[in-house]
Design a protein around this motif. Structure first.
Motif, PDB file in Angstrom:
ATOM      1  N   ARG A  75      -8.997  -0.804   3.784  1.00  0.00           N
ATOM      2  CA  ARG A  75      -8.889  -1.514   2.500  1.00  0.00           C
ATOM      3  C   ARG A  75      -7.412  -1.825   2.267  1.00  0.00           C
ATOM      4  O   ARG A  75      -6.560  -0.924   2.257  1.00  0.00           O
ATOM      5  CB  ARG A  75      -9.431  -0.665   1.357  1.00  0.00           C
ATOM      6  CG  ARG A  75      -9.392  -1.386  -0.001  1.00  0.00           C
ATOM      7  CD  ARG A  75      -9.795  -0.450  -1.135  1.00  0.00           C
ATOM      8  NE  ARG A  75      -9.828  -1.147  -2.413  1.00  0.00           N
ATOM      9  CZ  ARG A  75      -8.763  -1.373  -3.196  1.00  0.00           C
ATOM     10  NH1 ARG A  75      -7.574  -0.957  -2.789  1.00  0.00           N
ATOM     11  NH2 ARG A  75      -8.901  -2.004  -4.346  1.00  0.00           N
ATOM     12  N   VAL A  76      -7.097  -3.118   2.050  1.00  0.00           N
ATOM     13  CA  VAL A  76      -5.709  -3.557   1.906  1.00  0.00           C
ATOM     14  C   VAL A  76      -5.574  -4.310   0.591  1.00  0.00           C
ATOM     15  O   VAL A  76      -6.392  -5.186   0.268  1.00  0.00           O
ATOM     16  CB  VAL A  76      -5.288  -4.462   3.077  1.00  0.00           C
ATOM     17  CG1 VAL A  76      -3.838  -4.886   2.904  1.00  0.00           C
ATOM     18  CG2 VAL A  76      -5.486  -3.749   4.401  1.00  0.00           C
ATOM     19  N   GLU A  77      -4.536  -3.969  -0.139  1.00  0.00           N
ATOM     20  CA  GLU A  77      -4.226  -4.650  -1.395  1.00  0.00           C
ATOM     21  C   GLU A  77      -2.710  -4.749  -1.499  1.00  0.00           C
ATOM     22  O   GLU A  77      -1.992  -3.762  -1.301  1.00  0.00           O
ATOM     23  CB  GLU A  77      -4.785  -3.873  -2.586  1.00  0.00           C
ATOM     24  CG  GLU A  77      -4.531  -4.530  -3.937  1.00  0.00           C
ATOM     25  CD  GLU A  77      -5.065  -3.687  -5.094  1.00  0.00           C
ATOM     26  OE1 GLU A  77      -4.698  -3.996  -6.244  1.00  0.00           O
ATOM     27  OE2 GLU A  77      -5.819  -2.732  -4.855  1.00  0.00           O
ATOM     28  N   SER A  78      -2.209  -5.956  -1.806  1.00  0.00           N
ATOM     29  CA  SER A  78      -0.758  -6.132  -1.861  1.00  0.00           C
ATOM     30  C   SER A  78      -0.415  -7.327  -2.722  1.00  0.00           C
ATOM     31  O   SER A  78      -1.138  -8.332  -2.731  1.00  0.00           O
ATOM     32  CB  SER A  78      -0.191  -6.325  -0.453  1.00  0.00           C
ATOM     33  OG  SER A  78       1.220  -6.425  -0.494  1.00  0.00           O
ATOM     34  N   GLN A  79       0.694  -7.214  -3.437  1.00  0.00           N
ATOM     35  CA  GLN A  79       1.208  -8.330  -4.220  1.00  0.00           C
ATOM     36  C   GLN A  79       1.921  -9.357  -3.353  1.00  0.00           C
ATOM     37  O   GLN A  79       2.076 -10.502  -3.737  1.00  0.00           O
ATOM     38  CB  GLN A  79       2.186  -7.816  -5.291  1.00  0.00           C
ATOM     39  CG  GLN A  79       1.551  -6.971  -6.368  1.00  0.00           C
ATOM     40  CD  GLN A  79       0.622  -7.781  -7.246  1.00  0.00           C
ATOM     41  OE1 GLN A  79       0.972  -8.870  -7.674  1.00  0.00           O
ATOM     42  NE2 GLN A  79      -0.569  -7.237  -7.500  1.00  0.00           N
ATOM     43  N   GLY A  80       2.335  -8.917  -2.160  1.00  0.00           N
ATOM     44  CA  GLY A  80       2.983  -9.836  -1.242  1.00  0.00           C
ATOM     45  C   GLY A  80       1.973 -10.528  -0.354  1.00  0.00           C
ATOM     46  O   GLY A  80       0.761 -10.495  -0.579  1.00  0.00           O
ATOM     47  N   THR A  81       2.495 -11.158   0.688  1.00  0.00           N
ATOM     48  CA  THR A  81       1.607 -11.860   1.601  1.00  0.00           C
ATOM     49  C   THR A  81       0.743 -10.863   2.367  1.00  0.00           C
ATOM     50  O   THR A  81       1.213  -9.799   2.797  1.00  0.00           O
ATOM     51  CB  THR A  81       2.417 -12.725   2.584  1.00  0.00           C
ATOM     52  OG1 THR A  81       1.521 -13.368   3.471  1.00  0.00           O
ATOM     53  CG2 THR A  81       3.413 -11.895   3.379  1.00  0.00           C
ATOM     54  N   LEU A  82      -0.517 -11.199   2.547  1.00  0.00           N
ATOM     55  CA  LEU A  82      -1.469 -10.314   3.222  1.00  0.00           C
ATOM     56  C   LEU A  82      -1.534 -10.702   4.689  1.00  0.00           C
ATOM     57  O   LEU A  82      -2.456 -11.399   5.146  1.00  0.00           O
ATOM     58  CB  LEU A  82      -2.842 -10.417   2.558  1.00  0.00           C
ATOM     59  CG  LEU A  82      -2.961  -9.730   1.190  1.00  0.00           C
ATOM     60  CD1 LEU A  82      -4.232 -10.147   0.490  1.00  0.00           C
ATOM     61  CD2 LEU A  82      -2.904  -8.223   1.341  1.00  0.00           C
ATOM     62  N   THR A  83      -0.540 -10.284   5.421  1.00  0.00           N
ATOM     63  CA  THR A  83      -0.510 -10.468   6.871  1.00  0.00           C
ATOM     64  C   THR A  83      -1.017  -9.178   7.496  1.00  0.00           C
ATOM     65  O   THR A  83      -0.473  -8.101   7.235  1.00  0.00           O
ATOM     66  CB  THR A  83       0.914 -10.772   7.348  1.00  0.00           C
ATOM     67  OG1 THR A  83       1.354 -11.973   6.713  1.00  0.00           O
ATOM     68  CG2 THR A  83       0.958 -10.965   8.845  1.00  0.00           C
ATOM     69  N   LEU A  84      -2.092  -9.298   8.342  1.00  0.00           N
ATOM     70  CA  LEU A  84      -2.791  -8.095   8.811  1.00  0.00           C
ATOM     71  C   LEU A  84      -2.916  -8.101  10.325  1.00  0.00           C
ATOM     72  O   LEU A  84      -4.016  -8.300  10.879  1.00  0.00           O
ATOM     73  CB  LEU A  84      -4.183  -8.024   8.156  1.00  0.00           C
ATOM     74  CG  LEU A  84      -4.213  -8.150   6.626  1.00  0.00           C
ATOM     75  CD1 LEU A  84      -5.639  -8.236   6.134  1.00  0.00           C
ATOM     76  CD2 LEU A  84      -3.475  -6.992   5.981  1.00  0.00           C
ATOM     77  N   PRO A  85      -1.837  -7.870  11.062  1.00  0.00           N
ATOM     78  CA  PRO A  85      -1.923  -7.767  12.525  1.00  0.00           C
ATOM     79  C   PRO A  85      -2.407  -6.369  12.929  1.00  0.00           C
ATOM     80  O   PRO A  85      -1.697  -5.377  12.758  1.00  0.00           O
ATOM     81  CB  PRO A  85      -0.488  -8.019  12.973  1.00  0.00           C
ATOM     82  CG  PRO A  85       0.360  -7.607  11.820  1.00  0.00           C
ATOM     83  CD  PRO A  85      -0.449  -7.807  10.578  1.00  0.00           C
TER      84      PRO A  85
END
Length: 622
Positions: free
Chosen positions: A162-172
């Motif tokens: 589960r990923v949550e971020s105010q910045g860019t959601l780059t998910l390598p």
């Protein structure tokens, strides 16, 4: 028995949960691979409400809503979003290999909150991490987010992120064996160390140039390089690992703040390097405005949401790249020599900024090139910009040599003209020097005459009252220093007025001149003979003097003055009355001494004239 039952229940659960997970395919782990990208096997679920938990996304209602990641190539990049995203990945350990320790990497350090749920040999494991937590809370010490997995040979397991971020959601997402990750990390850390070493060398080199040349363009570049390093260190995760591991609040905003400052100082450097204020005033105002916006964005995290600031910094970076390139092209067409190297060097960095901004916004795929675009661009930019700075110094040297050559030619022309007038000038100087010498001589004579007139009685040539006053002050100082006595003799001629009235002023003047001569003949070389006015004269004897010597001299004066004086009107008999005052006994100022001597002189007249008298005790009382 309980152990067997527990394993059976676990495998039944895995079959229930793995079956829907196969939609994205199973990633079969390869122990020989240097690292395996998992993007094509990942399913995504968007959670706009950000309230779904693990049990929710495992349930039938949401399990079927997972969709394969929409990728052309490269890693997952969802841009800026307020939603939380769930990633589901199914992996299978190799059947015939003894490696059990695997590492799942989420290789973007600027993510705020990450929750990882992994079923391995020990059952469910849950990890909480992100750049909003301190570094020591990470499950594995690395600049990226690493999650350990312990898998049995052939084991199939499903991983939920589960990923949550105010910045860019780059998910390598990648899967590693621990030895492979160690080898890769060593190479990556070495390259990053080389890159930041180049930044440090450039910053120190330009700082030394600034301290030597005092040219603000070098200071602007130093600040630009330092601010870029702040943003890059945050982007690479090295800041959270080494510089501010216990300060997550700053680590969370260091990325946009660093690049905003980079933009602010970059616009300043561009304005100074290309001289836009002189060559392109309109572009200069545009750059000034861009720099001001960047500066505001650097402080914006104090008041605005992080996501707004991050988006605005990315958009500003794209605008900055386009505008600065246009300005460099304009300078190149206008014949600005500095613009040539600047355009080559700056275009590489701006291309990196452009690629990073487009990747952050989700317009470009995330891969090795787009992820490290700024590092690649800035490294090449540093090399080319060193040529630009060298060319700038070389250009300044050429301009200096040209100016010196022109100055030399002008000097030679001047020398030729000066040689023609040298003799004439020399003659004029000689004449002028002679005239000045004659004038100075006349001035010295005039000055001597004026001094003489100012301090001498014009009739007798004796000292006047002004000169006497100066001599009295000197005598008083000598008496104080030497602890001796001096004497003042006030001499008044007896019966002078009848001679002057009966025989005329010419006879009177002749008589006064003769008296002055006789007084001067009786005085010593250090004594002062003065005429106060009319028929009053003064003889000042500086200390040290004995009273007997003074009184003997007074007797000599009386004898000398009794001798007849021949004038055109005949022979005249004169005498004098003398009053004596001793200094400093009878007075401490010229006025006091003259007053006491005058009283003593009248005592001498009262005794019948033609004698002398000392000051009485009553004469010296105040």
């Amino acid at each position: 028995m309980w152990r067997v039952l527990q394993n059976c229940l676990l495998y039944v659960f895995l079959l229930c949960t793995v079956a829907p997970a196969l939609a994205g395919g199973v990633l079969r782990l390869d122990p020989q691979a240097a690292g395996q990208r998992a993007a094509h096997q990942i399913d995504l679920l968007e959670d706009p409400s950000r309230i779904l938990g693990l049990s929710d996304v495992q349930g039938p209602e949401y399990a079927e809503r997972f969709l394969p990641a929409s990728l052309v190539e490269g890693d997952i990049n969802l841009g800026y979003s307020k939603s939380a995203y769930w990633l589901r990945l199914t992996v299978q350990a190799p059947q015939d290999h003894i490696i059990r320790n695997w590492l799942l990497e989420l290789g973007f350090p600027a993510l705020d909150h990450i929750s990882a749920y992994i079923v391995d040999k020990h059952g469910w494991r849950a990890y909480q991490t992100g750049d909003m937590l301190t570094f020591d809370q990470r499950p594995y010490p690395h600049r990226h987010f690493i999650f350990p997995m312990l898998l049995d040979p052939g084991q199939i397991t499903t991983i939920y992120l589960r990923v949550e971020s105010q910045g860019t959601l780059t998910l390598p997402v990648m899967i590693w064996t621990e030895p492979a990750l160690l080898v890769y990390s060593q190479s990556a850390y070495g390259l990053l160390a080389l890159y930041y070493g180049m930044l440090l060398a450039l910053a120190l080199y330009n700082l030394l140039l600034f301290l030597s040349l005092r040219d603000p363009v070098y200071l602007a570049y130093v600040l630009f390089t330092v601010s870029m390093a702040i943003g890059q260190i945050s982007l690479n995760g090295l800041g959270n690992q080494y510089l501010w591991p216990d300060w997550p609040a700053w680590g969370n905003v260091a990325l946009p703040v660093g690049f905003a400052l980079c933009g602010a100082f970059g616009t300043w450097f561009t304005r100074l390097f290309l001289h836009t204020r002189q060559t392109a005033p309109l572009y200069d105002r545009v750059l000034f405005g861009l720099g001001g916006i960047f500066a505001i964005l650097a402080a914006a995290p104090l008041a605005l949401p992080y996501q707004w600031v991050a988006v605005l910094v990315s958009l500003q970076g794209i605008s900055f790249a386009v505008i600065t390139t246009s300005i460099a092209l304009f300078g190149l067409r206008a014949g600005n020599r500095s613009a040539r190297w600047f355009l080559l060097a700056w275009s590489l960095l701006l291309a990196g900024i452009l690629v990073m901004g487009a990747r952050n916004l989700g317009w470009l795929p995330t891969n090795m090139l787009t992820t490290h675009a700024i590092q690649i661009g800035s490294a090449l930019e540093m090399l080319l910009l060193s040529f630009a700075l060298a060319d700038r110094i070389h250009l300044a040297r050429e301009e200096k040599e040209k100016a010196q050559s022109e100055t030399l030619q002008a000097k030679e022309s001047m020398v030729s003209a000066l040689r023609q007038s040298e003799q004439l000038l020399e003659t004029r100087v000689i004449e002028r020097t002679r005239e000045l010498a004659e004038t100075n001589a006349r001035l010295r004579i005039s000055e001597a005459r004026l001094t003489e007139l100012a301090e001498r009685d014009p009739l007798t040539g004796l000292a006047n009252r002004r000169r006497l006053t100066e001599a009295l002050y000197q005598a008083l100082n000598q008496a104080s220093d030497r602890h001796g006595e001096g004497a003042l003799l006030l001499i008044d001629l007896d019966h002078f007025k009848p001679v002057n009235d009966r025989c005329g002023h010419e006879a009177g003047d002749r008589l006064l001149q003769e008296v002055a001569r006789r007084l001067h003949a009786c005085a010593g070389p250090m004594d002062t003979v003065a005429r106060l006015g009319g028929d009053e004269f003064v003889l000042l004897l500086p200390p040290p003097q004995s009273r007997s010597t003074v009184e003997t001299l007074a007797d000599q004066l009386l004898v000398s003055l009794r001798q007849p004086v021949d004038t055109p009107a005949g022979r005249h008999d004169v005498s004098a009355s003398i009053g004596i005052a001793y200094l400093p006994h009878d007075g401490h100022t010229p006025e006091e001494l003259l007053k006491v001597a005058d009283l003593a002189m009248y005592h001498a007249k009262d005794k019948g004239r033609d004698n002398w008298s000392r000051a009485l005790a009553t004469d010296t009382q105040p």
